[in-house]
Scaffold this motif. Structure first.
Motif, PDB file in Angstrom:
ATOM      1  N   ILE A   1     -16.752   4.586   0.790  1.00 14.72           N
ATOM      2  CA  ILE A   1     -16.563   3.758   1.328  1.00 14.72           C
ATOM      3  C   ILE A   1     -16.735   3.271   2.211  1.00 14.72           C
ATOM      4  O   ILE A   1     -18.033   4.752   3.818  1.00 14.72           O
TER       5      ILE A   1
ATOM      6  N   PRO B   1     -14.614   9.833  10.105  1.00 14.02           N
ATOM      7  CA  PRO B   1     -13.339  11.086   9.565  1.00 14.02           C
ATOM      8  C   PRO B   1     -13.865  11.996  10.301  1.00 14.02           C
ATOM      9  O   PRO B   1     -13.167  13.166  10.335  1.00 14.02           O
TER      10      PRO B   1
ATOM     11  N   GLY C   1     -18.684   6.703   4.656  1.00 20.57           N
ATOM     12  CA  GLY C   1     -18.352   8.265   3.688  1.00 20.57           C
ATOM     13  C   GLY C   1     -18.954   8.242   2.883  1.00 20.57           C
ATOM     14  O   GLY C   1     -18.608   7.564   1.793  1.00 20.57           O
TER      15      GLY C   1
ATOM     16  N   ALA D   1      -1.749   7.539   9.887  1.00 23.31           N
ATOM     17  CA  ALA D   1      -0.970   7.248   9.171  1.00 23.31           C
ATOM     18  C   ALA D   1       0.462   7.559   9.171  1.00 23.31           C
ATOM     19  O   ALA D   1       0.835   6.850   9.645  1.00 23.31           O
TER      20      ALA D   1
ATOM     21  N   GLY E   1      -7.211  10.346  10.756  1.00 18.87           N
ATOM     22  CA  GLY E   1      -6.658   9.527   9.651  1.00 18.87           C
ATOM     23  C   GLY E   1      -5.767   9.663   8.832  1.00 18.87           C
ATOM     24  O   GLY E   1      -4.665   8.778   9.240  1.00 18.87           O
TER      25      GLY E   1
ATOM     26  N   GLY F   1       0.913  -0.944   0.054  1.00 19.11           N
ATOM     27  CA  GLY F   1       0.408  -0.087   0.141  1.00 19.11           C
ATOM     28  C   GLY F   1       0.678   1.293   0.128  1.00 19.11           C
ATOM     29  O   GLY F   1       2.005   1.192   1.180  1.00 19.11           O
ATOM     30  N   GLY F   2       0.428   2.221  -0.570  1.00 16.66           N
ATOM     31  CA  GLY F   2       1.371   3.308  -1.298  1.00 16.66           C
ATOM     32  C   GLY F   2       0.311   4.458  -0.554  1.00 16.66           C
ATOM     33  O   GLY F   2       0.856   5.724  -1.387  1.00 16.66           O
ATOM     34  N   GLY F   3      -0.146   4.574  -0.022  1.00 19.29           N
ATOM     35  CA  GLY F   3      -1.106   5.763   0.805  1.00 19.29           C
ATOM     36  C   GLY F   3      -0.326   6.794   1.261  1.00 19.29           C
ATOM     37  O   GLY F   3       1.229   6.199   1.693  1.00 19.29           O
ATOM     38  N   PRO F   4      -0.745   7.907   2.364  1.00 18.84           N
ATOM     39  CA  PRO F   4      -0.088   8.058   3.409  1.00 18.84           C
ATOM     40  C   PRO F   4       0.864   7.286   4.883  1.00 18.84           C
ATOM     41  O   PRO F   4       2.427   7.619   4.119  1.00 18.84           O
TER      42      PRO F   4
ATOM     43  N   GLY G   1      -1.713   2.678   9.458  1.00 18.22           N
ATOM     44  CA  GLY G   1      -2.011   3.483   9.175  1.00 18.22           C
ATOM     45  C   GLY G   1      -3.679   3.238   9.306  1.00 18.22           C
ATOM     46  O   GLY G   1      -4.013   2.122  10.500  1.00 18.22           O
TER      47      GLY G   1
ATOM     48  N   MET H   1     -16.486   1.803   7.802  1.00 17.97           N
ATOM     49  CA  MET H   1     -15.318   2.819   7.634  1.00 17.97           C
ATOM     50  C   MET H   1     -14.068   2.470   8.774  1.00 17.97           C
ATOM     51  O   MET H   1     -13.554   2.697   8.433  1.00 17.97           O
TER      52      MET H   1
ATOM     53  N   LEU I   1       3.936  -1.963  -3.095  1.00 15.93           N
ATOM     54  CA  LEU I   1       2.799  -2.690  -4.029  1.00 15.93           C
ATOM     55  C   LEU I   1       1.903  -2.227  -3.807  1.00 15.93           C
ATOM     56  O   LEU I   1       1.761  -2.164  -2.916  1.00 15.93           O
ATOM     57  N   ASP I   2       1.682  -1.576  -4.782  1.00 16.23           N
ATOM     58  CA  ASP I   2       0.278  -0.853  -4.781  1.00 16.23           C
ATOM     59  C   ASP I   2      -0.965  -1.190  -5.737  1.00 16.23           C
ATOM     60  O   ASP I   2      -0.062  -1.057  -7.188  1.00 16.23           O
TER      61      ASP I   2
ATOM     62  N   PHE J   1      -8.670   2.388  12.001  1.00 22.23           N
ATOM     63  CA  PHE J   1      -9.444   4.035  11.681  1.00 22.23           C
ATOM     64  C   PHE J   1     -10.712   3.273  12.445  1.00 22.23           C
ATOM     65  O   PHE J   1     -12.140   2.511  12.573  1.00 22.23           O
TER      66      PHE J   1
ATOM     67  N   ALA K   1      -0.133  -3.610  -8.697  1.00 24.48           N
ATOM     68  CA  ALA K   1       0.502  -4.717  -8.306  1.00 24.48           C
ATOM     69  C   ALA K   1      -0.482  -5.068  -6.927  1.00 24.48           C
ATOM     70  O   ALA K   1      -0.893  -4.921  -5.552  1.00 24.48           O
ATOM     71  N   HIS K   2      -1.634  -5.723  -6.927  1.00 22.21           N
ATOM     72  CA  HIS K   2      -2.320  -6.296  -5.868  1.00 22.21           C
ATOM     73  C   HIS K   2      -1.903  -7.380  -5.477  1.00 22.21           C
ATOM     74  O   HIS K   2      -1.370  -8.866  -6.084  1.00 22.21           O
TER      75      HIS K   2
HETATM   76  C1  LIG Z   1     -15.074   9.288   3.223  1.00 20.65           C
HETATM   77  C2  LIG Z   1     -13.595   9.369   4.462  1.00 20.65           C
HETATM   78  C3  LIG Z   1     -13.511  10.525   4.813  1.00 20.65           C
HETATM   79  C4  LIG Z   1     -12.004  10.775   5.655  1.00 20.65           C
HETATM   80  N1  LIG Z   1     -11.742  12.287   5.668  1.00 20.65           N
HETATM   81  C5  LIG Z   1     -10.764  12.105   5.891  1.00 20.65           C
HETATM   82  C6  LIG Z   1     -10.165  13.536   6.685  1.00 20.65           C
HETATM   83  O1  LIG Z   1     -10.920  14.643   6.261  1.00 20.65           O
HETATM   84  N2  LIG Z   1      -9.150  13.744   7.181  1.00 20.65           N
HETATM   85  C7  LIG Z   1      -8.254  12.888   7.226  1.00 20.65           C
HETATM   86  O2  LIG Z   1      -6.587  13.067   7.894  1.00 20.65           O
HETATM   87  N3  LIG Z   1      -8.055  11.498   7.635  1.00 20.65           N
HETATM   88  C8  LIG Z   1      -9.605  11.333   6.441  1.00 20.65           C
HETATM   89  N4  LIG Z   1      -9.697   9.883   5.976  1.00 20.65           N
HETATM   90  C9  LIG Z   1      -9.281   8.948   6.524  1.00 20.65           C
HETATM   91  C10 LIG Z   1      -8.306   8.766   6.103  1.00 20.65           C
HETATM   92  O3  LIG Z   1      -8.501   9.159   4.820  1.00 20.65           O
HETATM   93  C11 LIG Z   1      -7.292   7.379   5.686  1.00 20.65           C
HETATM   94  O4  LIG Z   1      -7.149   7.022   7.556  1.00 20.65           O
HETATM   95  C12 LIG Z   1      -5.838   7.197   5.527  1.00 20.65           C
HETATM   96  O5  LIG Z   1      -6.204   7.419   4.442  1.00 20.65           O
HETATM   97  C13 LIG Z   1      -5.479   5.895   5.519  1.00 20.65           C
HETATM   98  O6  LIG Z   1      -4.000   5.867   4.911  1.00 20.65           O
HETATM   99  P1  LIG Z   1      -3.482   4.435   4.335  1.00 20.65           P
HETATM  100  O7  LIG Z   1      -1.637   4.948   4.449  1.00 20.65           O
HETATM  101  O8  LIG Z   1      -3.675   3.617   5.986  1.00 20.65           O
HETATM  102  O9  LIG Z   1      -4.386   3.660   3.776  1.00 20.65           O
HETATM  103  P2  LIG Z   1      -4.689   4.512   2.053  1.00 20.65           P
HETATM  104  O10 LIG Z   1      -4.483   5.531   2.086  1.00 20.65           O
HETATM  105  O11 LIG Z   1      -6.578   3.940   2.374  1.00 20.65           O
HETATM  106  O12 LIG Z   1      -4.038   3.397   1.793  1.00 20.65           O
HETATM  107  C14 LIG Z   1      -4.155   2.452   1.145  1.00 20.65           C
HETATM  108  C15 LIG Z   1      -3.040   1.814  -0.126  1.00 20.65           C
HETATM  109  O13 LIG Z   1      -3.093   0.721  -0.338  1.00 20.65           O
HETATM  110  C16 LIG Z   1      -3.324   0.196  -1.533  1.00 20.65           C
HETATM  111  N5  LIG Z   1      -4.326  -1.323  -1.200  1.00 20.65           N
HETATM  112  C17 LIG Z   1      -4.675  -1.631  -0.865  1.00 20.65           C
HETATM  113  N6  LIG Z   1      -4.949  -2.990  -1.218  1.00 20.65           N
HETATM  114  C18 LIG Z   1      -4.380  -3.365  -1.590  1.00 20.65           C
HETATM  115  C19 LIG Z   1      -3.585  -4.850  -2.321  1.00 20.65           C
HETATM  116  N7  LIG Z   1      -4.407  -5.972  -1.562  1.00 20.65           N
HETATM  117  N8  LIG Z   1      -2.323  -4.751  -2.762  1.00 20.65           N
HETATM  118  C20 LIG Z   1      -1.529  -3.320  -2.842  1.00 20.65           C
HETATM  119  N9  LIG Z   1      -1.827  -2.366  -2.654  1.00 20.65           N
HETATM  120  C21 LIG Z   1      -3.623  -2.495  -1.762  1.00 20.65           C
HETATM  121  C22 LIG Z   1      -4.605   1.295  -2.116  1.00 20.65           C
HETATM  122  O14 LIG Z   1      -4.197   1.339  -3.815  1.00 20.65           O
HETATM  123  C23 LIG Z   1      -4.074   2.431  -1.398  1.00 20.65           C
HETATM  124  O15 LIG Z   1      -3.538   3.075  -2.143  1.00 20.65           O
HETATM  125  C24 LIG Z   1     -11.250   9.507   5.355  1.00 20.65           C
HETATM  126  C25 LIG Z   1     -12.257   8.510   5.499  1.00 20.65           C
HETATM  127  C26 LIG Z   1     -12.725   8.245   4.743  1.00 20.65           C
HETATM  128  C27 LIG Z   1     -13.213   6.838   4.357  1.00 20.65           C
END
Ligand SMILES: Cc1cc2nc3c(=O)[nH]c(=O)nc-3n(C[C@H](O)[C@H](O)[C@H](O)COP(=O)(O)OP(=O)(O)OC[C@H]3O[C@@H](n4cnc5c(N)ncnc54)[C@H](O)[C@@H]3O)c2cc1C
Length: 428
Positions: free
Chosen positions: A294, A321, A211, A330, A326, A38-41, A313, A297, A60-61, A318, A153-154
């Motif tokens: 989503i 929001p 949300g 993370a 969130g 996962g390449g989120g934050p 993260g 949540m 891998l994302d 979680f 990359a899943h």
């Molecule tokens: C409706 C809503 C509103 C929100 N608003 C806010 C806000 O305003 N402020 C705030 O701080 N937080 C907010 N959040 C929470 C915030 O979005 C998350 O806490 C944050 O994105 C977490 O980051 P992360 O890196 O853990 O995961 P994510 O950002 O979800 O990143 C996960 C990554 O993993 C990848 N991935 C998933 N499964 C796989 C797999 N099997 N193989 C490879 N890659 C995969 C995805 O493509 C994605 O890029 C909100 C959440 C929701 C649902």
């Protein structure tokens, strides 16, 4: 013993492996020191920090970046502080994020309270920036720090040997392969494959909210504030972003979204219409793109680290929001995880024992705020109580500042749990 474990796809993966269909995709290493799923934050920040510490990291994302993410796109002041420590703020500022000095929270009866971050500490602000831009930037920074990034990359499951996570099973360009690693970081968000494969998914069933978010152009009256609007059937949020866009969110019970009569757009628009002050801000504004959603949540893993793995993260935890932390959580988890993981890797001992300090650090940093978030959920789900508490916060500036500090992750959360604070807040 070698097992390939994934939740619903376990049999499929096992048969793929036995039949020898799994093979190495050209250019992707078969064995690395650290895999970040996962390449989120959370994933990008962890990967960047570990790469800077000299480790070999593979992200891998399943998505291809830039990509949108269902989020209100509000980075609280605590999150901004982490981005500063990560050295990302100059590049973020160049993207033109919207600075918010405060968040105005409206109760169902119309009374409001200003969570004034600038009033807590001069110059402290939250940021509004689309995840399309933010996440791409953080991923590029991880690559610049030395991490290898594979998009599309899943990850389907984990490679587990003798109870120890030894790698992942991933599909890249339609081809399955196994990649081994000494540490797997689960940063794959709310629907984490890593936590499901480990059987440590324990999402709460009491707060099943969905949300829905969309971008609008032409929203008026926000300027330096974002807004939250609590109603009787859900709540909404407005966060101004870069390029004159505003993020508009509506959060309501997942069962109501599932049972809706019409389409998602109609449900979203009806939700906004049920919040008259928020709807007023949108009069004359136009939606750009689609509604993303989503739900449910809330997510929690029963453990955040074990033999060969750790979680950051949403994959770890979680709630909702409303309290807007969130992204902060993370990024902060990445800061807590990287030094512990690095020390474990250098000792050649990536075990549940060597990763204990990560869990301890998380408890120190996140537990009190987590309790505050549950209390806030109690308020927003009881409209008369929300009206009452909002009035108290509006009337008592010191209480309001204290709560703004906690909600914005500017100061520690524990004071907001003290009997004195709660008595001052609730006393008639
Ligand atoms: C409706 C809503 C509103 C929100 N608003 C806010 C806000 O305003 N402020 C705030 O701080 N937080 C907010 N959040 C929470 C915030 O979005 C998350 O806490 C944050 O994105 C977490 O980051 P992360 O890196 O853990 O995961 P994510 O950002 O979800 O990143 C996960 C990554 O993993 C990848 N991935 C998933 N499964 C796989 C797999 N099997 N193989 C490879 N890659 C995969 C995805 O493509 C994605 O890029 C909100 C959440 C929701 C649902």
């Amino acid at each position: 013993m070698t097992t390939l474990a994934a939740s619903s796809e376990a049999d499929d993966i096992l048969s793929a492996s036995r039949s020898g269909r799994g093979r190495i995709v050209a250019g992707v290493p078969a064995d690395v020191e650290v895999i970040v799923v996962g390449g989120g934050p959370g994933g990008s920040a962890t990967a960047a920090l570990l790469a800077e510490m000299g480790h070999e990291v593979l992200i891998l994302d399943k998505a291809r970046f830039p990509r949108h993410k269902a989020c209100s796109e509000y980075i609280n002041p605590g999150g901004v502080a982490v981005l500063e420590r990560l050295g990302a703020m100059a590049e973020i500022d160049a993207l033109g994020p919207h600075r918010m000095a405060a968040m105005r929270v409206f109760a169902p009866g119309g009374r409001s309270f200003l969570a004034d971050y600038d009033g807590v500490e001069a110059g402290r602000t939250a940021l509004g920036l689309s995840r399309y831009r933010l996440d791409h930037l953080l991923l590029r920074r991880a690559a610049a720090a030395g991490a290898t990034v594979v998009e599309g990359a899943h990850v389907r499951g984990l490679l587990i040997e003798g109870g120890v996570v030894r790698g992942v099973e991933v599909t890249i360009d339609g081809t399955r392969q196994t990649i081994r690693a000494r540490l797997v970081v689960g940063a794959d968000g709310r629907h984490s494959v890593v936590t499901r494969a480990l059987g440590i998914d324990a999402s709460p069933s009491v707060l099943e909210q969905t949300g829905l978010v969309a971008h609008y152009r032409g929203v008026t009256g926000l300027d330096r504030f974002g807004e939250m609007h609590v109603g009787r059937g859900g709540y909404g949020g407005l966060a101004p972003l870069e390029d004159g866009l505003t993020n508009v969110a509506f959060v309501s019970p997942a069962r109501r979204v599932a049972a809706r009569d019409g389409g998602t757009l109609a449900y979203f628009e009806a939700g906004i219409a049920s919040l008259p002050r928020m709807a007023g801000r949108l009069a004359g504004a136009t939606m750009e793109g689609t509604v993303r959603g989503i739900g449910p949540m809330a997510h929690r893993a029963t453990r955040v680290a074990g033999d060969g793995y750790l979680l950051v993260g949403d994959a770890a935890s979680f709630l909702d929001p409303f309290t807007g932390e969130g992204i902060y959580a993370a990024l902060r988890a990445a800061e807590l995880a990287a030094p512990v993981a690095s020390a474990a890797l250098r000792r050649g001992e990536v075990t549940v024992r060597s990763l204990v300090p990560y869990g301890a650090a998380r408890r120190r940093v996140f537990t009190a705020k987590g309790a505050v978030c549950w209390i806030v959920q109690g308020f927003i789900h009881q409209p008369p109580l929300m009206d009452y508490v909002t009035r108290r916060l509006d009337e008592r500036a010191a209480l309001g500042r204290q709560l703004a500090s906690v909600l914005g992750n500017i100061g520690p959360a524990a004071p907001a749990l003290s009997p004195l604070f709660l008595a001052r807040l609730l006393r008639p």
